[in-house]
Write an enzyme that holds these catalytic residues in place. Structure first.
Site, PDB file in Angstrom:
ATOM      1  N   ILE A  39     -24.376 -48.655 -18.839  1.00 50.16           N
ATOM      2  CA  ILE A  39     -23.672 -49.864 -18.403  1.00 50.16           C
ATOM      3  C   ILE A  39     -23.114 -50.595 -19.626  1.00 50.16           C
ATOM      4  O   ILE A  39     -23.851 -50.903 -20.561  1.00 50.16           O
ATOM      5  CB  ILE A  39     -24.626 -50.802 -17.633  1.00 50.16           C
ATOM      6  CG1 ILE A  39     -25.241 -50.074 -16.429  1.00 50.16           C
ATOM      7  CG2 ILE A  39     -23.870 -52.046 -17.181  1.00 50.16           C
ATOM      8  CD1 ILE A  39     -24.249 -49.551 -15.451  1.00 50.16           C
ATOM      9  N   VAL A  96     -29.230 -47.418 -17.362  1.00 45.47           N
ATOM     10  CA  VAL A  96     -29.120 -48.737 -17.990  1.00 45.47           C
ATOM     11  C   VAL A  96     -28.255 -48.671 -19.247  1.00 45.47           C
ATOM     12  O   VAL A  96     -27.410 -49.531 -19.507  1.00 45.47           O
ATOM     13  CB  VAL A  96     -30.518 -49.285 -18.318  1.00 45.47           C
ATOM     14  CG1 VAL A  96     -30.396 -50.560 -19.163  1.00 45.47           C
ATOM     15  CG2 VAL A  96     -31.294 -49.574 -17.048  1.00 45.47           C
ATOM     16  N   ALA A  97     -28.472 -47.615 -20.050  1.00 50.12           N
ATOM     17  CA  ALA A  97     -27.713 -47.470 -21.290  1.00 50.12           C
ATOM     18  C   ALA A  97     -26.229 -47.246 -21.042  1.00 50.12           C
ATOM     19  O   ALA A  97     -25.389 -47.578 -21.878  1.00 50.12           O
ATOM     20  CB  ALA A  97     -28.296 -46.325 -22.109  1.00 50.12           C
ATOM     21  N   GLU A 140     -22.616 -53.502 -21.355  1.00 44.85           N
ATOM     22  CA  GLU A 140     -23.014 -54.911 -21.308  1.00 44.85           C
ATOM     23  C   GLU A 140     -21.984 -55.834 -21.943  1.00 44.85           C
ATOM     24  O   GLU A 140     -21.846 -57.002 -21.568  1.00 44.85           O
ATOM     25  CB  GLU A 140     -24.360 -55.103 -22.037  1.00 44.85           C
ATOM     26  CG  GLU A 140     -25.536 -54.425 -21.375  1.00 44.85           C
ATOM     27  CD  GLU A 140     -25.782 -53.036 -21.959  1.00 44.85           C
ATOM     28  OE1 GLU A 140     -24.829 -52.472 -22.539  1.00 44.85           O
ATOM     29  OE2 GLU A 140     -26.901 -52.521 -21.821  1.00 44.85           O
ATOM     30  N   ASP A 154      14.472 -71.697  -9.878  1.00 53.46           N
ATOM     31  CA  ASP A 154      15.507 -72.545  -9.307  1.00 53.46           C
ATOM     32  C   ASP A 154      16.519 -72.888 -10.401  1.00 53.46           C
ATOM     33  O   ASP A 154      16.186 -72.877 -11.587  1.00 53.46           O
ATOM     34  CB  ASP A 154      14.867 -73.823  -8.760  1.00 53.46           C
ATOM     35  CG  ASP A 154      15.890 -74.753  -8.127  1.00 53.46           C
ATOM     36  OD1 ASP A 154      16.861 -74.242  -7.552  1.00 53.46           O
ATOM     37  OD2 ASP A 154      15.709 -75.973  -8.206  1.00 53.46           O
TER      38      ASP A 154
END
Length: 571
Positions: free
Chosen positions: A293, A290-291, A295, A337
């Site tokens: 990741i 978890v740490a 956030e 163009d």
């Protein structure tokens, strides 16, 4: 090729390769009477209203859900689940807070942009003049049906695909479909079935504008069964690609998932091998995952893109999706163009060649210059004769009291040049009224007007130089005319070649005097001179290209014009 829905009607009739009478018969319509109310209602029920398929308004719920459709968000949701599983409440709340803030920022920014785009798509309702039940009536364009007989005039915007049934000097601006700035001359003659869209001179297409002339036409396709509708459908069916940032975040997410799993598993396995409690090591591994990741990554990316979207909006660039901001930032090549994008899409007289020599036209001061000295029609009969005939053989009109000019851009520029020398078409027509007109013909590449001039008639002709030079017998020079012999022919061919290689568009002017108005207009002509036009670059193009180059972006011009013209604009 055009879709079968539009070109092949129920009887197998192809509008552009069939005569006007055959098209009318295939659509069961009498052009002199038009449709009845019952026929109109029946055809509208069968084919639908004359509108393009509109995109449904964006659902706010869907815009909100899109904010969560990201690999990084999926990863964070998984991390939040793990945090809740191991009772890491603070971590769980922190991750959810990040996701909510990220979603709110993206939702508000994108929804405002989407609503702005929807507002821009709302076009004002146009009216068209039709003949129904023998009467001329004005109706909303949405009510047109196949078989309707439409009355056309200069300035009209075509509301459906149509087959021309009658034409008087008719021309249409089809740059919306073909990209070319010069109006296309129209007539009633059918063309081959495999003729390219840009060369279907007997057809008018939805979204294009009439630049000159009048006529009538039968509606052959409405709504999505038009060329414009087919393009709209292709755009709708296209699948938007993910931006480079979205692709990179997806790759990063996959790598993070595998690295996190491997590291967490390695830490847990090492602890268990060292004799630590299994439950403790599992919780430690999950907490470590978890740490690991990031956030803050989604909210940082969203804030950066939202700031970019707002900054672009201040410069009048409206972006519908946040990810498109990053896509624009990744641009390395711009293909543009030429006509109407790099140039003003307005023709201006640049030079004039008469039998007395070449003159420059200074548009800013409105003066003709020969060798740096001012020349006027008062002192130069050849120049005045050229400008008079160019004004007579003309169907454009200059704007007055702030109103815009109308007509073919090339004809407008001729009137501007003549006005600069004090010659006004209205004054000329008061003394030399027009009694007949020979509309531009793609076969002859010329047009002519006949004017009553005292007891005689003045015939003014303009057209492509190569076409006009084939018909002239004399050249006007210094208050006299000289035979158009082999030396003169070579001289004028060389003049045209030199001007063409400088990227200028050319138009030859000729004329003659006749005792009656019905003589063949393109015989025994006297050459009066040649106009050379240029479509000047936009004033801000050089700065824009310089900015692009400083940003590392290569700019490529894409044009159907002659290479010499493209090179001239580039320089």
């Amino acid at each position: 090729m055009t879709s079968d829905r539009n070109t092949h009607m129920a009887t197998g009739c192809i509008p552009h390769s069939s005569t006007a009478a055959e098209v009318a018969e295939a659509l069961s319509i009498d052009p002199a009477q038009g449709l009845t109310a019952a026929e109109t209602e029946e055809r509208r029920n069968r084919h639908g209203a004359n509108i393009l398929k509109a995109h449904p308004p964006a659902n706010p719920l869907w815009v909100l859900l899109k904010q969560f459709m990201s690999p990084v968000v999926y990863l964070l949701l998984g991390a939040a689940g793990f945090a809740l599983l191991i009772a890491q409440t603070i971590e769980f709340v922190a991750i959810l807070a990040v996701l909510v803030i990220n979603a709110v920022i993206g939702f508000i920014t994108e929804l405002r942009a989407v609503r702005s785009m929807e507002a821009l798509r709302q076009l004002a309702t146009r009216s068209v003049v039709v003949r129904r039940e023998g009467r001329i009536d004005t109706i909303p364009a949405e009510q047109l049906v196949r078989g309707d007989v439409v009355i056309i005039d200069a300035g009209d915007v075509i509301a459906a695909d149509m087959r021309i049934t009658s034409s008087a000097n008719l021309a249409s601006d089809e740059s919306a479909l073909t990209g070319e700035s010069l109006p296309v001359a129209k007539d009633v003659q059918p063309v081959a079935p495999d003729t390219l869209l840009a060369e279907r001179t007997c057809m008018l297409f939805k979204g294009c504008a009439i630049t000159r002339g009048t006529g009538e036409a039968i509606v052959t396709g409405t709504g999505m069964d038009t060329e414009l509708g087919r393009i709209s459908q292709l755009v709708e069916q296209s699948v938007p690609e993910r931006s480079p940032l979205e692709k990179q975040l997806e790759v990063l997410s996959r790598h993070l998932i595998w690295v996190t799993i491997l590291v967490a598993a390695a830490v847990g396995a090492a602890g268990m091998l060292a004799g630590q409690d299994v439950t403790l090591m599992v919780e430690t591994s999950v907490a470590l995952a978890v740490a690991a990741i990031p956030e803050g990554l989604p909210i940082v990316a969203t804030l950066a893109l939202a700031r970019g979207m707002l900054r672009m909006a201040k410069h009048n660039a409206l972006i519908e999706r946040l990810s498109a901001v990053e896509t624009l930032g990744s641009t390395t090549v711009i293909m543009t163009d030429k006509t109407g994008t790099l140039t003003e899409n307005r023709m201006h007289v640049d030079r004039v060649v008469t039998g007395d020599g070449e003159l420059d036209f200074d548009r800013e001061s409105g003066r003709f210059l020969m060798a740096g000295h001012g020349i006027s029609g008062t002192s130069n009969a050849s120049l005045r004769n050229l400008l008079v005939h160019a004004s007579l053989c003309n169907n454009a009109s200059l704007g007055v009291n702030g109103q815009p000019s109308s007509g073919d851009p090339m004809e407008i520029s001729l009137l501007e040049a003549a006005n600069a020398d004090g010659i006004e078409r209205s004054t000329l027509l008061a003394s030399c009224p027009e009694v007949a007109e020979h509309a531009f013909d793609a076969a002859t590449r010329m047009m002519a007007t006949v004017h009553k001039d005292g007891r005689n008639f003045t015939i003014a002709v303009k057209g492509a130089p190569e076409a006009v030079l084939e018909r002239v017998k004399r050249v006007s020079s210094a208050n006299r005319s000289v035979p158009f012999d082999r030396d003169q022919q070579q001289h004028w061919n060389d003049v045209c070649e030199v001007l063409a290689t400088q990227g200028l568009r050319l138009l030859a002017i000729a004329g003659k005097t006749a005792s009656k108005p019905d003589v063949p207009p393109y015989e025994d002509l006297t050459l009066l001179g040649i106009f050379a036009f240029q479509d000047p670059p936009r004033a801000d193009v050089a700065t824009a290209i310089a900015d692009a180059r400083r940003a590392g972006i290569n700019v490529i011009m894409v044009t159907g014009d002659h290479a010499a013209t493209a090179r001239h604009i580039s320089q």
